[in-house]
Each structure stands twice: as structure tokens, then as C-alpha cells.
Scaffold this motif. Sequence first.
Motif, PDB file in Angstrom:
ATOM      1  N   VAL A 151       0.722  -1.237  -0.008  1.00  0.00           N
ATOM      2  CA  VAL A 151       0.085  -0.005  -0.107  1.00  0.00           C
ATOM      3  C   VAL A 151       0.813   1.284  -0.004  1.00  0.00           C
ATOM      4  N   LEU A 152       1.933   1.265   0.886  1.00  0.00           N
ATOM      5  CA  LEU A 152       2.674   2.448   0.859  1.00  0.00           C
ATOM      6  C   LEU A 152       3.431   2.715  -0.295  1.00  0.00           C
ATOM      7  N   ASP A 153       3.842   1.672  -0.926  1.00  0.00           N
ATOM      8  CA  ASP A 153       4.610   1.894  -2.267  1.00  0.00           C
ATOM      9  C   ASP A 153       3.539   2.122  -3.508  1.00  0.00           C
ATOM     10  N   ALA A 154       2.236   1.778  -3.368  1.00  0.00           N
ATOM     11  CA  ALA A 154       1.426   2.273  -4.549  1.00  0.00           C
ATOM     12  C   ALA A 154       0.678   3.582  -4.248  1.00  0.00           C
ATOM     13  N   HIS A 155       0.913   4.237  -3.310  1.00  0.00           N
ATOM     14  CA  HIS A 155      -0.044   5.267  -3.206  1.00  0.00           C
ATOM     15  C   HIS A 155       0.874   6.446  -2.861  1.00  0.00           C
ATOM     16  N   PRO A 156       0.777   7.637  -3.728  1.00  0.00           N
ATOM     17  CA  PRO A 156       1.641   8.726  -3.676  1.00  0.00           C
ATOM     18  C   PRO A 156       1.647   9.484  -2.195  1.00  0.00           C
ATOM     19  N   GLU A 177      12.168   0.964   8.665  1.00  0.00           N
ATOM     20  CA  GLU A 177      12.721   2.165   8.443  1.00  0.00           C
ATOM     21  C   GLU A 177      12.255   2.811   7.191  1.00  0.00           C
ATOM     22  N   ARG A 178      12.151   2.006   6.162  1.00  0.00           N
ATOM     23  CA  ARG A 178      11.581   2.411   4.735  1.00  0.00           C
ATOM     24  C   ARG A 178      10.145   3.082   4.877  1.00  0.00           C
ATOM     25  N   TRP A 179       9.367   2.219   5.673  1.00  0.00           N
ATOM     26  CA  TRP A 179       8.109   3.002   5.923  1.00  0.00           C
ATOM     27  C   TRP A 179       7.947   4.235   6.501  1.00  0.00           C
ATOM     28  N   LEU A 180       8.714   4.547   7.424  1.00  0.00           N
ATOM     29  CA  LEU A 180       8.778   5.731   8.188  1.00  0.00           C
ATOM     30  C   LEU A 180       9.489   6.722   7.133  1.00  0.00           C
ATOM     31  N   GLU A 181      10.263   6.242   6.197  1.00  0.00           N
ATOM     32  CA  GLU A 181      10.809   7.369   5.670  1.00  0.00           C
ATOM     33  C   GLU A 181       9.731   7.715   4.357  1.00  0.00           C
ATOM     34  N   LEU A 182       8.864   6.761   3.806  1.00  0.00           N
ATOM     35  CA  LEU A 182       8.049   6.988   2.842  1.00  0.00           C
ATOM     36  C   LEU A 182       6.966   7.810   3.608  1.00  0.00           C
ATOM     37  N   LEU A 183       6.734   7.427   4.806  1.00  0.00           N
ATOM     38  CA  LEU A 183       5.565   8.176   5.543  1.00  0.00           C
ATOM     39  C   LEU A 183       5.803   9.753   5.751  1.00  0.00           C
ATOM     40  N   GLY A 184       7.254   9.938   6.003  1.00  0.00           N
ATOM     41  CA  GLY A 184       7.630  11.241   6.011  1.00  0.00           C
ATOM     42  C   GLY A 184       7.430  11.915   4.811  1.00  0.00           C
ATOM     43  N   ALA A 185       8.070  11.476   3.882  1.00  0.00           N
ATOM     44  CA  ALA A 185       7.995  12.056   2.671  1.00  0.00           C
ATOM     45  C   ALA A 185       6.551  12.307   1.852  1.00  0.00           C
ATOM     46  N   LYS A 186       5.707  11.419   2.235  1.00  0.00           N
ATOM     47  CA  LYS A 186       4.403  11.423   1.717  1.00  0.00           C
ATOM     48  C   LYS A 186       3.253  12.155   2.790  1.00  0.00           C
ATOM     49  N   GLY A 187       3.822  12.797   3.707  1.00  0.00           N
ATOM     50  CA  GLY A 187       2.952  13.616   4.599  1.00  0.00           C
ATOM     51  C   GLY A 187       1.943  12.842   5.549  1.00  0.00           C
ATOM     52  N   VAL A 188       2.471  11.845   6.118  1.00  0.00           N
ATOM     53  CA  VAL A 188       1.345  11.297   7.200  1.00  0.00           C
ATOM     54  C   VAL A 188       1.100  12.208   8.243  1.00  0.00           C
ATOM     55  N   GLN A 189      -0.276  12.145   8.567  1.00  0.00           N
ATOM     56  CA  GLN A 189      -0.649  13.017   9.467  1.00  0.00           C
ATOM     57  C   GLN A 189      -0.967  12.602  11.016  1.00  0.00           C
TER      58      GLN A 189
END
Length: 490
Positions: A151-156, A177-189
Motif C-alpha cells: 500500500v505505501l509503495d502504491a499510493h503517492p 525504516e523504509r515505511w517511516l521514510e515513505l510516510l515522512g515524504a508522503k505527509g502522514v498526519q
Amino acid sequence: MEEQQFLTSMGVSVSNMRSYLQRDGVDVDVPDPVMLGAAMFLTAAYDAIPNPPVSPAAPLASAVAAQAPADGVDRISLLPDALLRNVVSRLPAKDAARTAALATRWRGLWRSAPLAVVDAHILPRWISADHMMPGGEDALSRAVAVAVSRVLDAHPGPFHCVHLSRCHMASHQAEIERWLELLGAKGVQELVFINRPWPLDHPLPRALFGCAAITRLHLGLCRIPSTVGLPRATRFPHLQELVLSTVVIEDRDLHFLIDRSPVLEVLTITTNLTGKARVRLISRSLRCVQVRMSNQVDITVVDAPRLERLLMWMLSPAITGKRCSKIKIGHAPNLCMLGHCQPGFELEIGNTILKVGTKMTPSTMVPSVKILALEVGFEVRNEVKMMPCFLKCFPNVETLHVFSVNDDSSGKVDPKFWKGKEAGCIDCVQRHVKKFVFQEFRGKRSELAFLKFIAERAQVLEKMVVMVASKCFSSPDAVNAKLKPLTSAI
């Protein structure tokens, strides 16, 4: 036997704890008290998780709305993109992705809508996150890791809510670690991250500090990464609520999080595994601070002009065999709710450490407090003698809660204490207390003497509630007989 004693000390039966753990998909076949204790902390962390804004159990349409229109016109697809994205963002992640199959009009909408991801919602259909599956914890954790990565890879992004609570962190450190990097880059609230559950102190990746858009952060059963060496610009400019459930966090790192969160309003700490919860409050935004299930607390309110509630729950002095918690109240002009203080605490107001006989002056009082909760061992002489001093520090209390703690006797407590000069004139009792609640009444003479003191001295009292410890009484008549002396005092 060790398992039984451990859980009993926490007020939980073994059978109930096992049923709670099975509900949360935790293997309880091996009666290891250490692992069962860790699982107990996991269950407590789960219970504290806020409800996600989406649910797979919610009906997607009413019976009427599900019927095809008589003229065959798809009016929903005619709505503006902004409105359709709003609809998709309110769906669980699986259902949001499935909207792409509705029609060409919907195909790319789910990728442009803020998404809510709850790992328990996105597992394959043949897996239930709430029941143990073949292969146990390892298989469940692998299934979670695969589903979340997909899911994290598929959604921008952005992700307005992400709940990750079913993954064993130590087995998937690189992915996390990769999830947290993605979430930071993709604006998790809103981010909930609970390790499942062993070891309790497994380190969380420092990529957490890259989640700058976060507004609500809930971390559990892990070690908060060190803040030493972080860039000076590291901040959480939008963080409003921080919850730490059964974590290892060093003092400097907690202070860093508070200092770098300029709009933080709510801070909750449940069981700092370092053994002592030290909280130093310098914040112009904090409104509520809660500390739960800690052996000891050391709270210093240095400068918190907006702080309204300072709460301590389920502290466990019995584990250490003594009470040496400390509270220091400096600048907190709006503090209106304080509890559950214990006369065994070291209470410092301004620069004065309160002791029996301390003279009350404006510098040793907190006039803003309207609601006060105390825990008192009425069989402990020093606590009973300190209680008037505590009450005199808060002259404007209108609602007073007193919890009777079943401590072992320590020194002889004279039931006449509350009639003598030592109790003296307590301003809040005589002039301000309108509601008084006494919990866990066991029928002891020292408890009854205090109840009579309140009933006789509280001149503006409107409501008095006495809640009994049911195990101490055989019938309602026994309760009434024990409380009968109060009728002459009211």
C-alpha cells in the motif's frame, strides 16, 4: 504462581488476561510469565489506540442508495473530483483501491485522495489480525509487512491516518525504516506505531523524525530513538498530541520532543520502562499532561502558561516498596485539574517543599485548581498527617475526589486526628468544596473520621458520594450500618 502474582499486582486475573490476549491475536499457549507480562503491556497499548476514522464494518450504502437509478444515469460519477476524493478518503484502504474498478471516471481517484491505512484492515481475506493464524506471530507479522509495503509503495500520499500495530518490529527492521521514510515524504498526519510485542525496548528507526507533517503520534512497546546529533532544524511543527505507551525514552529525548513541538497540546506517558517518568514542562502550548502506570514520577512544571490538567493514574509504589515521586509546580496560572496526588509524594510549590506544619503563604498555594484528586492510605500515619497540608495548598477546590488506598498500616493513626488542631482550618473544605467523592471505602475508623470531618466542615457542600469496596461488606445493610454515624453529621 509467579504469573498469578504478577497479574494480581496489576489488578488483572490470569483468565481475563488470557482472553484479552487471544482477542488481540497473541499466542498464550506457553505460560511464560515474562512473555505474558509483555503481552499484557501490548493489550494495554491496544486499548489506548484511538479509533481510526475508517472501519471495514461500516455499511457502504443504504438499501435505497444501492439500487440502480431508474433512468440508468450514474449521478455519483458526475460529481466534482474534489468531492469524490473526499468520499474515497473516508473508506478503508482496500475499499478505496477497489473504487478504481467502478468506472473509468474513478480509476485514478484513489491515488489522489488522502488515504487511511490500518494494517488490520488490509490483510488478505483468509487472515484475521484478531485471531491466531497458522504459523503464529511470525506468519502474522510477515503478512502485515507485505500488505503494508504494497500500500505505501502504491499510493503517492498524503496519508491522513496510518495505524501499524500488528508487526513484530525486530523481524522487519529494514522494512519499518523504509515505511517511516515513505510516510515522512508522503505527509502522514496521524501515526500509530505499536511494536508486537517483544523485545519491549527494540529501537525505533530515526526516520521517525522525518515525519514533519504529523499532527497525532502514538508510539508503543519500543525504544524512542536518540535525538543526539539530529539537525537543528528537526521539528514537529504540527504535532498536537503525543502518546507514549510502554516505551523506553531518555529524559533528554522527551524534552527534545516537547521543545520541538510548538503546538503540542496533549502529552500522555504510560509506563516509561526506564523505571521513572521524569517530565520537565517548558511549553507555551501544552494543555493536558497524563502519566500512567509508572513506578515513580518526577514532574517539574517550569513554565506552562496554558496547562489546565495534570493527571497521574495507576502509579505503582508497591513495586518499589516506597513512594518517592515528586511534583514541582512553578508557573502554571491556568492549572484547574490536578490528580491523583498522594500525600507520600514530595510536593514543591514555588521554591517550598511542603512538610507537616508548613506555613501557608500565597507562594505555597495554587489558587487556580478547582478539581483535586488525592490517593490516601488512611492507615499510614504520615500520609494522614500530610493531607491537611496538601488541601491547604489548593484553597479554591470545588470538586474533591479522595481514593482510599489499601496500604499496610504504618504508625498508629488516631481517629481523633480530624477533630484536633492538627487538621486545623482548611479553607477549600469550609468555603468552596461543593462536590465530594470518596472511593474504595472499607469501613475503617480512620476513613469514617475523615468522612465526618468533611460532612461537618464543608459549609457549601451540595453532593457527597461514598463508593464502597464491595469485597469489604457482606450486604447493603452492612454498608448502611457502617455509614450511619454520618447521618448526624450532615
